[in-house]
Design an enzyme around this catalytic site. Structure first.
Site, PDB file in Angstrom:
ATOM      1  N   THR A  33       0.846  -1.197   0.000  1.00  0.00           N
ATOM      2  CA  THR A  33       0.000   0.000   0.000  1.00  0.00           C
ATOM      3  C   THR A  33       0.879   1.244   0.000  1.00  0.00           C
ATOM      4  O   THR A  33       1.942   1.236   0.630  1.00  0.00           O
ATOM      5  CB  THR A  33      -0.880  -0.007   1.278  1.00  0.00           C
ATOM      6  OG1 THR A  33      -1.663  -1.206   1.280  1.00  0.00           O
ATOM      7  CG2 THR A  33      -1.814   1.196   1.336  1.00  0.00           C
ATOM      8  N   GLY A  34       0.419   2.305  -0.660  1.00  0.00           N
ATOM      9  CA  GLY A  34       1.145   3.565  -0.584  1.00  0.00           C
ATOM     10  C   GLY A  34       1.475   4.131  -1.956  1.00  0.00           C
ATOM     11  O   GLY A  34       1.189   3.523  -2.991  1.00  0.00           O
ATOM     12  N   THR A  36       4.389   4.695  -3.452  1.00  0.00           N
ATOM     13  CA  THR A  36       5.425   4.016  -4.241  1.00  0.00           C
ATOM     14  C   THR A  36       4.823   2.778  -4.915  1.00  0.00           C
ATOM     15  O   THR A  36       5.085   2.504  -6.093  1.00  0.00           O
ATOM     16  CB  THR A  36       6.631   3.638  -3.344  1.00  0.00           C
ATOM     17  OG1 THR A  36       6.906   4.731  -2.451  1.00  0.00           O
ATOM     18  CG2 THR A  36       7.864   3.341  -4.167  1.00  0.00           C
ATOM     19  N   ASP A  88       6.201  -4.047  -1.731  1.00  0.00           N
ATOM     20  CA  ASP A  88       5.621  -3.032  -0.839  1.00  0.00           C
ATOM     21  C   ASP A  88       6.635  -1.917  -0.589  1.00  0.00           C
ATOM     22  O   ASP A  88       7.835  -2.072  -0.855  1.00  0.00           O
ATOM     23  CB  ASP A  88       5.215  -3.691   0.493  1.00  0.00           C
ATOM     24  CG  ASP A  88       4.210  -2.863   1.285  1.00  0.00           C
ATOM     25  OD1 ASP A  88       3.895  -1.729   0.872  1.00  0.00           O
ATOM     26  OD2 ASP A  88       3.749  -3.362   2.330  1.00  0.00           O
ATOM     27  N   ASP A  91       8.168   3.140   5.451  1.00  0.00           N
ATOM     28  CA  ASP A  91       8.302   4.519   5.943  1.00  0.00           C
ATOM     29  C   ASP A  91       9.731   4.836   6.356  1.00  0.00           C
ATOM     30  O   ASP A  91      10.198   5.959   6.200  1.00  0.00           O
ATOM     31  CB  ASP A  91       7.353   4.741   7.124  1.00  0.00           C
ATOM     32  CG  ASP A  91       5.919   4.563   6.688  1.00  0.00           C
ATOM     33  OD1 ASP A  91       5.486   5.328   5.811  1.00  0.00           O
ATOM     34  OD2 ASP A  91       5.253   3.637   7.173  1.00  0.00           O
ATOM     35  N   LYS A 101       6.838   0.352   9.051  1.00  0.00           N
ATOM     36  CA  LYS A 101       5.777   0.486   8.072  1.00  0.00           C
ATOM     37  C   LYS A 101       4.483   0.874   8.794  1.00  0.00           C
ATOM     38  O   LYS A 101       4.427   0.886   9.995  1.00  0.00           O
ATOM     39  CB  LYS A 101       5.586  -0.839   7.321  1.00  0.00           C
ATOM     40  CG  LYS A 101       6.757  -1.147   6.397  1.00  0.00           C
ATOM     41  CD  LYS A 101       6.565  -2.400   5.575  1.00  0.00           C
ATOM     42  CE  LYS A 101       5.217  -2.542   4.953  1.00  0.00           C
ATOM     43  NZ  LYS A 101       4.769  -1.389   4.125  1.00  0.00           N
ATOM     44  N   GLY A 102       3.453   1.167   7.988  1.00  0.00           N
ATOM     45  CA  GLY A 102       2.152   1.462   8.594  1.00  0.00           C
ATOM     46  C   GLY A 102       1.719   2.900   8.437  1.00  0.00           C
ATOM     47  O   GLY A 102       0.697   3.300   9.005  1.00  0.00           O
ATOM     48  N   GLU A 110      -0.190  -6.212   5.553  1.00  0.00           N
ATOM     49  CA  GLU A 110       1.115  -6.169   4.863  1.00  0.00           C
ATOM     50  C   GLU A 110       2.069  -7.199   5.478  1.00  0.00           C
ATOM     51  O   GLU A 110       2.781  -7.914   4.765  1.00  0.00           O
ATOM     52  CB  GLU A 110       1.708  -4.762   4.965  1.00  0.00           C
ATOM     53  CG  GLU A 110       0.954  -3.727   4.139  1.00  0.00           C
ATOM     54  CD  GLU A 110       1.408  -2.298   4.365  1.00  0.00           C
ATOM     55  OE1 GLU A 110       1.026  -1.437   3.558  1.00  0.00           O
ATOM     56  OE2 GLU A 110       2.130  -2.028   5.337  1.00  0.00           O
TER      57      GLU A 110
HETATM   58  C1  5RP Z   1       1.403   1.543   4.317  1.00  0.00           C
HETATM   59  C2  5RP Z   1       2.896   1.473   4.314  1.00  0.00           C
HETATM   60  C3  5RP Z   1       3.601   2.108   3.174  1.00  0.00           C
HETATM   61  O1  5RP Z   1       4.411   1.155   2.567  1.00  0.00           O
HETATM   62  C4  5RP Z   1       4.444   3.255   3.676  1.00  0.00           C
HETATM   63  O2  5RP Z   1       3.603   4.162   4.376  1.00  0.00           O
HETATM   64  C5  5RP Z   1       5.171   3.973   2.542  1.00  0.00           C
HETATM   65  O3  5RP Z   1       4.303   4.726   1.767  1.00  0.00           O
HETATM   66  P1  5RP Z   1       4.789   5.597   0.526  1.00  0.00           P
HETATM   67  O4  5RP Z   1       5.214   4.647  -0.530  1.00  0.00           O
HETATM   68  O5  5RP Z   1       3.555   6.389   0.150  1.00  0.00           O
HETATM   69  O6  5RP Z   1       5.904   6.490   0.991  1.00  0.00           O
HETATM   70  O7  5RP Z   1       3.520   0.920   5.189  1.00  0.00           O
HETATM   71  O8  5RP Z   1       0.861   0.979   5.490  1.00  0.00           O
END
Ligand code: 5RP
Length: 243
Positions: A33-34, A36, A88, A91, A101-102, A110
């Site tokens: 999720t997110g 990226t 995935d 953060d 993460k989260g 995840e």
């Molecule tokens: C979601 C996550 C994401 O992988 C994390 O927040 C990174 O997000 P982004 O790719 O938007 O920086 O752990 O629960």
């Protein structure tokens, strides 16, 4: 505020993950999720010719919606006992491949998908690399709503600063995950052993999981504005591994 350079770095990491997924011909793909991961899905959609025979297991409703919009076939995690590859974001990442993460409140599913996967690829932009996990991002903790006050009291008694995450807009009150848990963000004390801290928090009744991922990484792809760095790790956690 995310700058153009960071966006390009995320894209470079995501596109490299697409290369790998296509080269290896995976047919059962877990998806995180997110932002990226969104780039990963959009690029995969452009480059994957025939959709038939390729199945996706999303870690969140938002990822499921995007996969469906791109015409991919989506399976619920409850219908599989493994995925061939899981892709995935994160953060924060440390040099041993551990992560927080989260940020998208999806870390429980995840972590389940990363555990089920034969090969885990994490894609991050260079700003996610840190010396100490928790230096910028708190540790997300998913809590069963009925246990929230009890868990908050316990965290406080452990000397931890913990805030119930609230939605920026569109909903009053706590952020509730796709699985129905409330998200609590715990500030990681500078001297804390995060592994120990996460295990202690996960042992509190009512806590579903934390966003600390240790031993899950096979491949970490770090994107920069003009290149990617690929870091390989020895996986320690997985349903297929003797732990
Ligand atoms: C979601 C996550 C994401 O992988 C994390 O927040 C990174 O997000 P982004 O790719 O938007 O920086 O752990 O629960």
């Amino acid at each position: 505020m995310i700058g153009v350079e960071t966006e390009v770095a995320k894209r470079n990491a995501a596109y490299r993950a697409v290369d790998i997924v296509l080269e290896r011909g995976y047919k059962l793909i877990g998806v995180g999720t997110g932002s990226t991961v969104e780039k990963f899905i959009e690029e995969l959609s452009k480059r994957l010719g025939a959709r038939e025979g390729v199945l996706f297991v999303p870690s969140s409703i938002s990822t499921a919606l995007l996969l469906r919009r791109e015409g991919f076939r989506v399976l619920d995690a409850s219908t599989v006992d493994f995925v061939e590859v899981y892709v995935d974001g994160a953060d924060e990442v440390s040099e041993d491949g551990s992560m927080i993460k989260g940020g998208g409140a999806a870390m429980t599913l995840e972590k389940i998908l990363a555990y089920s996967s034969l090969f885990n690829v994490f894609i991050v932009d260079y700003t996610k690399k840190v010396k100490r996990l928790g230096e910028r991002h708190p540790l997300p903790v998913e809590v069963v709503p009925q246990a929230l006050n009890i868990v908050l009291r316990k965290l406080k008694s452990m000397g931890l600063e913990a805030d119930v995450r609230v939605s920026g807009r569109g909903k009053y009150g706590p952020v509730v995950s796709d699985l129905g848990g409330v998200i609590v963000d715990v500030r990681v004390p500078e001297k804390a052993d995060l592994n120990e801290l996460s295990e202690t928090i996960e042992s509190i009744p009512g806590v579903v999981s934390t966003g600390f991922f240790k031993g899950f990484t096979d491949l970490l792809i770090v994107g920069y504005s003009d290149r990617v760095e690929e870091l390989r790790f020895t996986r320690k956690k997985g349903v297929h591994l003797a732990e």
